[in-house]
Design a protein around this motif. Structure first.
Motif, short mmCIF file in Angstrom:
data_model
loop_
_atom_site.label_atom_id
_atom_site.label_comp_id
_atom_site.label_asym_id
_atom_site.label_seq_id
_atom_site.Cartn_x
_atom_site.Cartn_y
_atom_site.Cartn_z
N ALA A 125 0.86 -1.19 0.00
CA ALA A 125 0.00 0.00 0.00
C ALA A 125 0.90 1.23 0.00
CB ALA A 125 -0.89 0.00 1.23
N PRO A 126 0.65 2.18 -0.90
CA PRO A 126 1.45 3.40 -0.89
C PRO A 126 1.33 4.11 0.46
CG PRO A 126 0.15 3.26 -2.91
CD PRO A 126 -0.33 2.17 -1.99
N ASP A 127 2.47 4.49 1.01
CA ASP A 127 2.45 5.19 2.29
C ASP A 127 1.94 6.61 2.07
OD1 ASP A 127 2.77 5.46 5.03
OD2 ASP A 127 4.85 6.14 4.85
N PHE A 128 1.39 7.17 3.11
CA PHE A 128 0.93 8.56 3.06
C PHE A 128 0.88 9.12 4.47
CE2 PHE A 128 -2.92 5.90 3.18
CZ PHE A 128 -3.56 6.38 4.32
N THR A 129 0.90 10.43 4.52
CA THR A 129 0.64 11.16 5.76
C THR A 129 -0.40 12.21 5.42
OG1 THR A 129 2.88 10.83 6.60
CG2 THR A 129 1.60 12.63 7.58
N LEU A 130 -1.55 12.14 6.08
CA LEU A 130 -2.64 13.10 5.87
C LEU A 130 -3.13 13.59 7.22
CD1 LEU A 130 -4.74 11.20 3.15
CD2 LEU A 130 -3.26 13.20 2.79
N CYS A 131 -3.69 14.81 7.22
CA CYS A 131 -4.29 15.37 8.44
C CYS A 131 -5.67 14.81 8.65
CB CYS A 131 -4.38 16.89 8.33
SG CYS A 131 -2.84 17.73 8.63
N GLN B 70 -4.46 16.50 13.11
CA GLN B 70 -3.35 15.62 13.50
C GLN B 70 -2.92 14.76 12.31
OE1 GLN B 70 -2.03 15.88 16.71
NE2 GLN B 70 -3.45 17.60 16.68
N ASP B 71 -1.62 14.61 12.14
CA ASP B 71 -1.11 13.77 11.06
C ASP B 71 -1.36 12.29 11.35
OD1 ASP B 71 -0.19 15.87 9.54
OD2 ASP B 71 1.90 15.67 10.19
N THR B 72 -1.78 11.57 10.32
CA THR B 72 -1.90 10.13 10.37
C THR B 72 -1.05 9.58 9.23
OG1 THR B 72 -4.15 10.20 11.26
CG2 THR B 72 -3.49 8.17 10.15
N THR B 73 -0.13 8.68 9.57
CA THR B 73 0.75 8.06 8.59
C THR B 73 0.43 6.58 8.52
OG1 THR B 73 2.48 9.68 9.06
CG2 THR B 73 3.17 7.66 7.96
N LEU B 74 0.23 6.07 7.32
CA LEU B 74 -0.14 4.67 7.17
C LEU B 74 0.91 3.75 7.79
CD1 LEU B 74 -2.16 2.61 6.08
CD2 LEU B 74 -0.91 2.64 3.92
N THR B 75 2.19 3.99 7.52
CA THR B 75 3.21 3.10 8.08
C THR B 75 3.26 3.18 9.60
OG1 THR B 75 4.91 4.77 7.65
CG2 THR B 75 4.68 2.99 6.03
N GLY B 76 2.75 4.25 10.18
CA GLY B 76 2.68 4.36 11.63
C GLY B 76 1.67 3.40 12.24
N LEU B 77 0.85 2.78 11.41
CA LEU B 77 -0.16 1.83 11.88
C LEU B 77 0.25 0.37 11.63
CD1 LEU B 77 -3.29 3.79 10.64
CD2 LEU B 77 -2.45 3.59 12.99
N ARG B 78 1.51 0.18 11.20
CA ARG B 78 1.99 -1.19 10.95
C ARG B 78 1.83 -2.01 12.22
NH1 ARG B 78 5.78 -1.18 6.42
NH2 ARG B 78 4.40 -0.53 4.75
N GLY B 79 1.60 -3.29 12.03
CA GLY B 79 1.40 -4.18 13.16
C GLY B 79 -0.07 -4.47 13.41
N ARG B 80 -0.94 -3.80 12.64
CA ARG B 80 -2.37 -4.06 12.73
C ARG B 80 -2.98 -3.86 11.34
NH1 ARG B 80 -4.98 1.12 15.83
NH2 ARG B 80 -6.79 -0.23 15.69
N PRO B 81 -4.08 -4.51 11.06
CA PRO B 81 -4.73 -4.29 9.77
C PRO B 81 -5.35 -2.89 9.70
CG PRO B 81 -5.92 -5.97 11.04
CD PRO B 81 -4.77 -5.52 11.87
N VAL B 82 -5.39 -2.36 8.50
CA VAL B 82 -5.95 -1.03 8.27
C VAL B 82 -6.92 -1.11 7.09
CG1 VAL B 82 -5.47 1.39 7.73
CG2 VAL B 82 -3.82 0.06 9.08
N LEU B 83 -8.12 -0.59 7.30
CA LEU B 83 -9.10 -0.47 6.23
C LEU B 83 -9.06 0.97 5.75
CD1 LEU B 83 -11.39 -2.11 4.77
CD2 LEU B 83 -12.96 -0.89 6.30
N VAL B 84 -8.64 1.18 4.51
CA VAL B 84 -8.56 2.52 3.92
C VAL B 84 -9.75 2.67 2.98
CG1 VAL B 84 -7.16 4.16 2.62
CG2 VAL B 84 -6.03 2.44 4.07
N VAL B 85 -10.65 3.58 3.32
CA VAL B 85 -11.90 3.76 2.60
C VAL B 85 -11.90 5.15 1.94
CG1 VAL B 85 -14.42 3.84 2.80
CG2 VAL B 85 -13.10 2.31 4.28
N PHE B 86 -11.77 5.17 0.62
CA PHE B 86 -11.86 6.43 -0.12
C PHE B 86 -13.32 6.68 -0.48
CE2 PHE B 86 -7.50 5.14 -0.86
CZ PHE B 86 -6.79 6.32 -0.77
N TYR B 87 -13.76 7.92 -0.33
CA TYR B 87 -15.13 8.29 -0.68
C TYR B 87 -15.10 9.68 -1.32
CZ TYR B 87 -14.95 11.03 3.63
OH TYR B 87 -14.58 11.92 4.60
#
Length: 157
Positions: free
Chosen positions: A11-17, A22-39
């Protein structure tokens, strides 16, 4: 426009507010599954229904150890207003600037409309996409599908 990210790809890494700035970085959530929902857009009919369904079932995602990230091209300010009104228990991330760059990296940016398409990516704890679905803008996605795939991924199916 980039091709849609496929199962098995990192999954392409990103940092978004998020809606609180607050910044959220995808790689900062490693170690758990992440559901990324674009709308496409906050406050719109189908999007409101989809995120309300995610909100109502958020405890099920949390019980499986998953993070839920909802991403749109809306500004942080619009997302904060929407989140305050709806009490969403998950992060609403702003892909506002550069406009739609993260949606484009995932292959779900619609340059004609200037919004994300309805694309969902289940990312495992190592950052690999394990399931994805894209639906037409007028069709809501089914939270049961998300939970079924998450349970399968985590061995809780």
């Amino acid at each position: 426009m980039t091709d849609t990210i496929t199962v098995g790809a990192y999954a392409p890494d990103f940092t978004l507010c998020d809606q609180y700035g607050q910044d959220t970085t995808l790689t900062g959530l490693r170690g758990r599954p992440v559901l990324v929902v674009f709308y496409p857009l906050a406050f719109s009919g189908v999007c409101s229904g989809e995120l309300a369904d995610l909100s109502a079932r958020h405890a099920e995602f949390a019980a499986l150890g998953a993070a839920v990230l909802a991403v749109s091209v809306d500004s942080v300010f619009a997302l904060r207003t929407w989140s305050d009104r709806e009490s969403f228990p998950f992060a609403l991330l702003s892909d506002f600037w550069p406009h739609g760059a993260v949606a484009d990296a995932y292959g779900v940016f619609d340059p004609t409309r200037g919004t994300a398409r309805r694309g969902t990516f289940l990312v495992d704890d190592d950052g690999i996409v394990r399931w994805t679905v894209t639906t037409p803008v007028s069709e809501p996605r089914d939270v049961d599908d998300y939970l079924r795939e998450l349970r399968s991924l985590t061995g809780n199916g």
